[in-house]
Structures are given as C-alpha cells and as structure tokens.
Write a protein that holds these residues in place. Structure first.
Motif, PDB file in Angstrom:
ATOM      1  N   ARG A 224     129.350 102.941 -43.794  1.00 52.68           N
ATOM      2  CA  ARG A 224     130.259 103.220 -44.903  1.00 52.68           C
ATOM      3  C   ARG A 224     131.413 104.113 -44.435  1.00 52.68           C
ATOM      4  NH1 ARG A 224     127.999 107.490 -48.911  1.00 52.68           N
ATOM      5  NH2 ARG A 224     128.324 108.688 -47.009  1.00 52.68           N
ATOM      6  N   ASP A 225     131.085 105.130 -43.646  1.00 54.73           N
ATOM      7  CA  ASP A 225     132.099 106.100 -43.249  1.00 54.73           C
ATOM      8  C   ASP A 225     133.095 105.512 -42.265  1.00 54.73           C
ATOM      9  OD1 ASP A 225     131.135 108.018 -44.864  1.00 54.73           O
ATOM     10  OD2 ASP A 225     130.029 109.108 -43.326  1.00 54.73           O
ATOM     11  N   ASP A 226     132.622 104.761 -41.298  1.00 57.58           N
ATOM     12  CA  ASP A 226     133.524 104.222 -40.294  1.00 57.58           C
ATOM     13  C   ASP A 226     132.848 103.072 -39.550  1.00 57.58           C
ATOM     14  OD1 ASP A 226     135.233 103.726 -38.135  1.00 57.58           O
ATOM     15  OD2 ASP A 226     135.971 105.780 -38.194  1.00 57.58           O
TER      16      ASP A 226
ATOM     17  N   ARG B 115     137.097 109.397 -34.739  1.00 56.15           N
ATOM     18  CA  ARG B 115     136.403 108.611 -35.752  1.00 56.15           C
ATOM     19  C   ARG B 115     134.998 109.154 -35.951  1.00 56.15           C
ATOM     20  NH1 ARG B 115     138.061 103.688 -37.275  1.00 56.15           N
ATOM     21  NH2 ARG B 115     139.936 102.844 -36.329  1.00 56.15           N
ATOM     22  N   LEU B 116     134.910 110.296 -36.592  1.00 56.82           N
ATOM     23  CA  LEU B 116     133.586 110.826 -36.911  1.00 56.82           C
ATOM     24  C   LEU B 116     133.139 110.243 -38.243  1.00 56.82           C
ATOM     25  CD1 LEU B 116     134.230 114.489 -35.841  1.00 56.82           C
ATOM     26  CD2 LEU B 116     132.608 112.931 -34.777  1.00 56.82           C
ATOM     27  N   PHE B 117     131.840 110.357 -38.527  1.00 55.24           N
ATOM     28  CA  PHE B 117     131.350 109.904 -39.832  1.00 55.24           C
ATOM     29  C   PHE B 117     131.671 110.996 -40.841  1.00 55.24           C
ATOM     30  CE2 PHE B 117     128.192 107.894 -36.832  1.00 55.24           C
ATOM     31  CZ  PHE B 117     128.888 106.704 -36.766  1.00 55.24           C
ATOM     32  N   LYS B 118     132.578 110.677 -41.746  1.00 49.75           N
ATOM     33  CA  LYS B 118     133.186 111.716 -42.586  1.00 49.75           C
ATOM     34  C   LYS B 118     132.215 112.349 -43.568  1.00 49.75           C
ATOM     35  CE  LYS B 118     137.396 109.024 -42.474  1.00 49.75           C
ATOM     36  NZ  LYS B 118     136.736 107.748 -42.152  1.00 49.75           N
ATOM     37  N   GLY B 119     131.301 111.559 -44.070  1.00 47.61           N
ATOM     38  CA  GLY B 119     130.420 112.092 -45.111  1.00 47.61           C
ATOM     39  C   GLY B 119     129.225 112.866 -44.565  1.00 47.61           C
ATOM     40  N   MET B 120     129.214 113.132 -43.275  1.00 48.58           N
ATOM     41  CA  MET B 120     128.025 113.741 -42.686  1.00 48.58           C
ATOM     42  C   MET B 120     128.357 115.066 -42.001  1.00 48.58           C
ATOM     43  SD  MET B 120     126.173 110.606 -40.831  1.00 48.58           S
ATOM     44  CE  MET B 120     126.181 108.961 -41.498  1.00 48.58           C
ATOM     45  N   GLU B 124     124.157 115.592 -38.421  1.00 56.16           N
ATOM     46  CA  GLU B 124     123.846 114.213 -38.814  1.00 56.16           C
ATOM     47  C   GLU B 124     124.651 113.203 -38.011  1.00 56.16           C
ATOM     48  OE1 GLU B 124     122.633 114.842 -43.490  1.00 56.16           O
ATOM     49  OE2 GLU B 124     124.728 114.811 -42.920  1.00 56.16           O
ATOM     50  N   LEU B 127     122.763 112.850 -34.847  1.00 55.27           N
ATOM     51  CA  LEU B 127     121.463 112.240 -35.121  1.00 55.27           C
ATOM     52  C   LEU B 127     121.612 110.738 -35.394  1.00 55.27           C
ATOM     53  CD1 LEU B 127     118.488 112.926 -35.494  1.00 55.27           C
ATOM     54  CD2 LEU B 127     118.950 113.403 -37.889  1.00 55.27           C
ATOM     55  N   THR B 128     122.665 110.373 -36.102  1.00 53.73           N
ATOM     56  CA  THR B 128     122.886 108.966 -36.435  1.00 53.73           C
ATOM     57  C   THR B 128     123.066 108.121 -35.181  1.00 53.73           C
ATOM     58  OG1 THR B 128     123.922 109.636 -38.481  1.00 53.73           O
ATOM     59  CG2 THR B 128     124.356 107.399 -37.759  1.00 53.73           C
ATOM     60  N   HIS B 131     120.086 106.493 -33.588  1.00 53.11           N
ATOM     61  CA  HIS B 131     119.452 105.384 -34.297  1.00 53.11           C
ATOM     62  C   HIS B 131     119.167 104.206 -33.381  1.00 53.11           C
ATOM     63  CE1 HIS B 131     118.441 102.876 -37.637  1.00 53.11           C
ATOM     64  NE2 HIS B 131     119.394 102.018 -37.364  1.00 53.11           N
ATOM     65  N   ASP B 171     125.737 122.584 -39.322  1.00 51.50           N
ATOM     66  CA  ASP B 171     125.581 122.140 -40.715  1.00 51.50           C
ATOM     67  C   ASP B 171     126.899 122.042 -41.468  1.00 51.50           C
ATOM     68  OD1 ASP B 171     122.842 121.723 -40.622  1.00 51.50           O
ATOM     69  OD2 ASP B 171     122.443 123.868 -40.854  1.00 51.50           O
ATOM     70  N   MET B 173     130.419 120.185 -42.460  1.00 49.68           N
ATOM     71  CA  MET B 173     130.851 118.795 -42.502  1.00 49.68           C
ATOM     72  C   MET B 173     131.718 118.524 -41.275  1.00 49.68           C
ATOM     73  SD  MET B 173     129.422 117.643 -45.075  1.00 49.68           S
ATOM     74  CE  MET B 173     130.099 116.044 -45.429  1.00 49.68           C
ATOM     75  N   ARG B 189     128.193 112.973 -29.732  1.00 47.22           N
ATOM     76  CA  ARG B 189     127.696 111.781 -30.406  1.00 47.22           C
ATOM     77  C   ARG B 189     127.567 110.618 -29.423  1.00 47.22           C
ATOM     78  NH1 ARG B 189     131.154 109.081 -35.151  1.00 47.22           N
ATOM     79  NH2 ARG B 189     132.328 108.483 -33.315  1.00 47.22           N
TER      80      ARG B 189
END
Lengths: 368, 280
Positions: A224-226, B115-120, B124, B127-128, B131, B171, B173, B189
């Motif tokens: 969702r994010d990217d 391009r980081l995961f913005k909502g995390m 996280e 950690l993602t 996966h 922790d 954002m 990452r």
C-alpha cells in the motif's frame, strides 16, 4: 522463550480487550432482559454483519491499497452458498417449487455452510483476481464492479435454477433465531440470536486483525505504501495482492452468509452495487486503514439508517403543530447531509488510522 | 580468475528511439566497491533498473553469480529501429524476472528518491524487508504460531538498526526522520533482505559534507561486516574517489572510461564529458 520476541501485551491492549468483553457481556444481558422485537437487536445483528464485511473491505482498500468494488458480488456468493446448502430437505420442494426441489438434496450444518460460503467466495476471488489484479486503481475498481454485476446477473439465470432457484428467492434456511436455546416445548430459554452473530463476526475480525499484525500484514501495508519499494524488498506483488483479495473475499462470503441469516431470505437482485457503496461509505467514514473505525461506523451507519432517523419518515406532531418536511423519504435527505458533514469535518474518518488501543495510550507522538 | 559477482554484457536499453543505455559492459568482482558515474541523464539509473529487472533490457544480458537474471534481444517491431550493437548476439532464450525475484536471489537496492514505507516506523520498515526470508506460511502467521521466527527477526532488526545507528529513533515514523537518517534506514532495509550484492542509487544525495564523509566510512564498514559487493551510483566525487575500487563512467548511455579512481581522474575523456573540461 516463544513469547520473548513478541511485543509484550501493553496495558492499552488489555483495556481494549476488557472493553470488548464488556460489550459482549452487555449484549448478552440486554438480550435476556429486553423484548426480542426491540429495534436494538435488529441494529446489532445487522451492524455485526456489516462490521465484518466493512473490515474485510478495509483489508483490501485500507491495508493493501487495492481499490476493489466487488464486495457485493462476494457477499452474494456467500449468501447463496449458505442458503442453498442449509435449506432443510423437507422445505426444498416448496422453496424450489419451479425446479422440482432443486438438485442439492442434502443439508450441511450451519457453521460448515458458513465456512463453505467463505471458501467458495474466496475461490471466485482467486479466479477473478488472476486477470483483474494486474490492473491498477480505477481500472481495478471498474473491473471488480463489473464482476459483481455479472455475478448478480448469472445467479438469476433461469438455467441455473435447480441450483440457485433462478430469480426467485431462497428462504426457509436457518437464521439467527435458530441460535436461541429452546426447551422441549419450543419456548426460548436463553436468547443467543444476537450474541452468536457478534461472536462469529468478532472471531472473523480478530483473525483479520491478527493477519494485519503479522508479517504478511506488514507486507500488504508495504504494498500500500510503495509498490515499487515493496517489490524491491522481495515482496511478490501479485501473490500478496491475490492473497489479500482471497482472504478479504472469504470474510465477505461469511459476511454474506450472515446477511442471509439476518434477512431470512436471499434474492440475487438485492445485492446491487449500491450495497458495495454502502460498505465503502462505512469504511470511509470509519477511517480507511482502521479496523476499529470500520466496526464503529458500521453500527452507527446501521443505527442511523434503520433506527435513529426513522422518525423523519413519519409525520410528527408537537402539540397541534405539524413539523414541516417530515414525510416518507426525508430520512435519506438528512442522512446524506450527515454523511457530507462527517466527510467534511472528519476528513480521515472517525478514527483516521488509529485503533482501539491507541485511544488509551498516552500521547507520545511516536505513532500518529 | 574468479567468476565476477555481477556481469553486464552488451546491455542496451532503448525507449522508442531513445537509447538510454548503449552497449554497456561491466563486471563486478566479489568484495569490490564499484562506482558507476556519469552526468545527469547518462543512463545510470536505467542501467540499475535493468539489473534489478524493473526494466526488461532491449538487448544484452545480466549475469549474477554465473546465472543469467536478464537476457533479451530485439524482436518484433523493435528489431527494425534498434539502434544498438550486437543485434544477434543474444538471440535464443529470453530471461526475464520480476524485481522481487532478483531480491530473493541476493541483489538489494536503495532508491535515488527515497522510497520508505510511509505508514510504518523505522523498525517496521526493516522488519518488513525480512518478510522475504520467512519460512512460515500465511496461516501460521495469521494465528501467530511463528513466535520463534518472529522473535529472531525482531532481534535481527534491532541489530541492523544498531549497526546503522538508528536505535534511538526506531519507533519514529520513517517519514519523520531527517533526510540523512532516511537514507541510512533505506540501507538497513536493503540489508535486511540478506543480499550478496548491494546497489546504492545516489546514497549521498541531499547529505551535507560531514554526513557524506561518515557515509563512505559506513559503506566500507557494512561491506566488511556483511561481506558484500557494492555497486554505487553517485554524484559526489569525493565519496566516489574515496570508496571505489574501480569506476565506470558513462555518458549518453555509452561507457566512456573504466579504471581505478586515479586513472579516472587522469582520463581526458572523463574530464571533458563529466567535469566539462574545467579541472582545478
């Protein structure tokens, strides 16, 4: 050893769990005390059903970033599968009166049928996902919307009558009232017709929440994010989208089965795209990306549309003064205005992306 | 001679009539830090995207540890207005992967525009990225029965964040971190996917001179610590000259020079193309 690495369950989570248990206890007590015809139970039953469906849609739209509008189609499949396999044998002749009792000549237990409803919906999601999930945003929305409409048409097709009863309604299958415990003479001893739907819905939503907080859930949120970054981190976009789509549809199917039980009859023509929009509205009002928001707004939405605003449809007298404007249909006008106000002033929905435990946490600004 | 970790053979990427990368040949040996430099629009990132299978090259092959991960030749309409060389050298089977497959094979990358995961949170985000290396399936994860694996991954994430020096902000954002730390987080990452080859796309962009200096030491350190091979695209000449074992220079998609930092600094073609003939 097993627990060590997991985040220890925080105080806020405990408070939330206690609150949820309290809600269940209250529902149980209310059901024993209040008359079963009370409007409250209609709202609670339909609310629980919609909550599950809204959360399943939120999993797609809010957590995976797939804008799908096929929810009504999967609900329809779930509702039909449930209904077809649970109509008692003795009633089949009268339900399938034009099709010689139909071709399904056995019944499944209620819960087996519900799970089957989910599985069949998920299977259809798998098939439709193969071509459709390669599309992006609006195109995907249109394709899934089209799918829902096609399903609705196909289920009414005369040739499928022995299975789906054509465009006639399916009825006589067990509904929520069958969950009530009765004594030998048929008197209800313990009312469970609201609690059981709450439990089913609760367990399903809990599973979705657990999924969201697992590694796969994080992978979905990464998509969702990217999308590009997610793919570069080794997350196979297609597999994960397909997975999310199937899981979401599974729960939409179970939700459809619950809706069938709530309505006590099923007819394909009632599963219109307007139903999908209703669910979408619930998700948006609750907050895209918040399970708690979807649940709360489901109950608010159902309560408003079924109960609290009903008085607007009837003539009201204050003394001898007849309140103007109040007539059949006015409810919908007020309802639309309420929704517009909510969308204008709570732009990110009631909850934003917050969840229940976040409300009890001290604000450190660490999570927004 | 040892087999190179990454070998790029006659790589050509043509968009319509524009040849973004033209007949690029490169090889990166194990444990090297190799830089790919060139003026803006020279085709560096395009070459990167061909290696990571974001693009399917028009012609040529990319070979990772002896295995072709991308291989193509101009066919159909493209054949008619193909402007590169070696048109028939790679006919035969075509190899095309998706970016996630490339990462699985052991090539991780960072992005030029972060391009980081913005909502995390930072934690996280890292950690993602792990996966990919999970062995538990979706059902055991849904029921949270993979406690041991999850615990190991969280521990590993903590370790990675400590290595890049982001433990104190783990922790927060990801998007609220300062720019330099976001860059480091992107590297952390990428490391979380357990790569053998790390591709850094302008890691020093937007960093101040001091941060840049720290970054060169940092890149060397993680190279040793994770026994990586590194390919870096960069504009900061100081950084490039400091860390690279070898440098490739491209201009208008063509390789114009290769060699050690000293050789490149002396190379007249590079000076003309890259530094605009202005040497101080």
């Amino acid at each position: 050893m097993q627990k060590q690495g997991k985040k220890s369950i925080s105080g806020a989570t405990w408070v939330s769990l206690c609150l949820i248990v309290l809600v269940y206890v209250l529902v149980f007590i209310a059901e024993q005390v209040l008359p079963p015809t009370s409007m409250l139970f209609t709202v609670l039953k339909k609310g629980a059903t919609y909550a599950l469906i809204a959360v399943s849609m939120n999993l797609l739209n809010g957590f995976t970033g797939i804008f799908s509008l096929g929810q009504a189609g999967f609900m329809l499949i779930g509702a039909y599968v449930y209904a077809v396999f649970t109509i008692p044998l003795s009633q089949r002749m009268s339900v399938y009166q034009y099709y010689d009792g139909g071709i399904v000549q056995f019944t499944l237990p209620i819960f087996v049928a519900m799970i089957l409803a989910g599985l069949v919906a998920a299977f259809f999601a798998f098939l439709i996902g193969l071509p459709v999930l390669r599309l992006k945003s609006d195109y995907l929305a249109i394709a899934t919307l089209g799918f829902a409409e096609i399903v609705r048409a196909v289920f009414q097709w005369d040739k499928l009558g022995p299975l789906t009863n054509g465009s006639n309604m399916l009825r006589m299958f067990p509904n929520f009232n069958n969950f009530n415990l009765t004594d030998a003479e048929g008197h209800v001893t313990v009312y469970l017709s609201t609690l059981i739907p709450f439990l089913i819905s609760g367990v399903c939503i809990a599973l979705i929440v657990l999924l969201i907080h697992s590694g796969y859930g994080r992978a979905l949120q990464a998509i969702r994010d990217d999308e590009i970054a997610a793919e570069a981190m080794g997350i196979n976009l297609f597999h994960h989208k397909e997975l999310s789509f199937c899981i979401s549809s599974f729960f939409a199917g179970v939700g459809g089965a619950m809706l069938a039980m709530y309505q006590t009859t099923v007819q394909a023509k009632s599963f219109t795209s307007a139903m999908t929009y209703e669910i979408l509205l619930i998700v948006v009002i609750g907050g895209i990306g918040s399970v708690t928001g979807s649940v709360i707004s489901s109950f608010l939405f159902v309560a408003c549309s079924e109960w609290w605003l009903r008085f607007l449809d009837e003539k009201q007298m204050i003394g001898t003064f007849e309140v103007p404007l109040l007539r059949n249909g006015f409810r919908l006008v007020v309802f639309s205005v309420v929704i517009m106000i909510v969308v204008l002033f709570f732009r990110r929905g009631i909850m934003g992306t917050k969840e229940l435990p976040d409300l009890f946490r001290k604000r450190k600004g660490a999570r927004t | 001679m040892k087999e190179p970790v990454l070998e790029i053979r006659h790589l050509t990427m043509q968009f319509g009539g524009v040849v973004a990368v033209n007949d690029l040949n490169m090889h990166i040996d194990e444990g090297e830090i190799v830089a790919l430099i060139g003026p803006n629009g020279a085709g560096k990132t395009t070459a990167f995207n061909c290696v990571t299978s974001v693009y399917e090259p028009t012609n040529g092959a990319v070979i990772f540890r002896g295995m072709p991960i991308a291989r193509n030749h101009p066919s159909g309409r493209m054949r008619k207005f193909y402007a590169g060389k070696e048109i028939d050298a790679f006919s035969g089977h075509v190899v095309h992967n998706t970016p996630d497959k490339i990462t699985e094979l052991g090539i991780a990358r960072t992005f030029q525009n972060i391009r980081l995961f913005k909502g995390m949170t930072a934690f996280e985000n890292v950690l993602t990225a792990m996966h990919l290396r999970r062995r538990s399936n979706v059902f055991t994860q849904m029921l949270h029965l993979n406690g041991q694996e999850e615990a190991a991954m969280r521990k590993e994430t903590d370790r990675l964040l400590e290595i890049v020096g982001l433990t104190d902000v783990k922790d927060e954002m990801a998007t609220s971190l300062p720019y330099g730390k976001q860059r480091l987080l992107e590297i952390a990452r990428a490391l979380a996917t357990k790569p053998a080859l790390l591709l850094l796309d302008e890691p020093a962009a937007g960093m101040n001179p001091q941060e840049t200096e720290e970054l060169s030491a940092f890149i060397r350190r993680i190279k040793e610590q994770f026994s990586l091979t590194v390919l870096v695209i960069e504009h900061h000449m100081n950084l490039v000259m400091d860390i690279s074992d070898r440098i490739y220079v491209i201009d208008f998609g063509k390789l114009i020079a290769e060699g050690t930092p000293e050789e490149i600094q002396q190379n007249p073609a590079v000076i003309e193309a890259y530094l605009g003939g202005d040497v101080d």
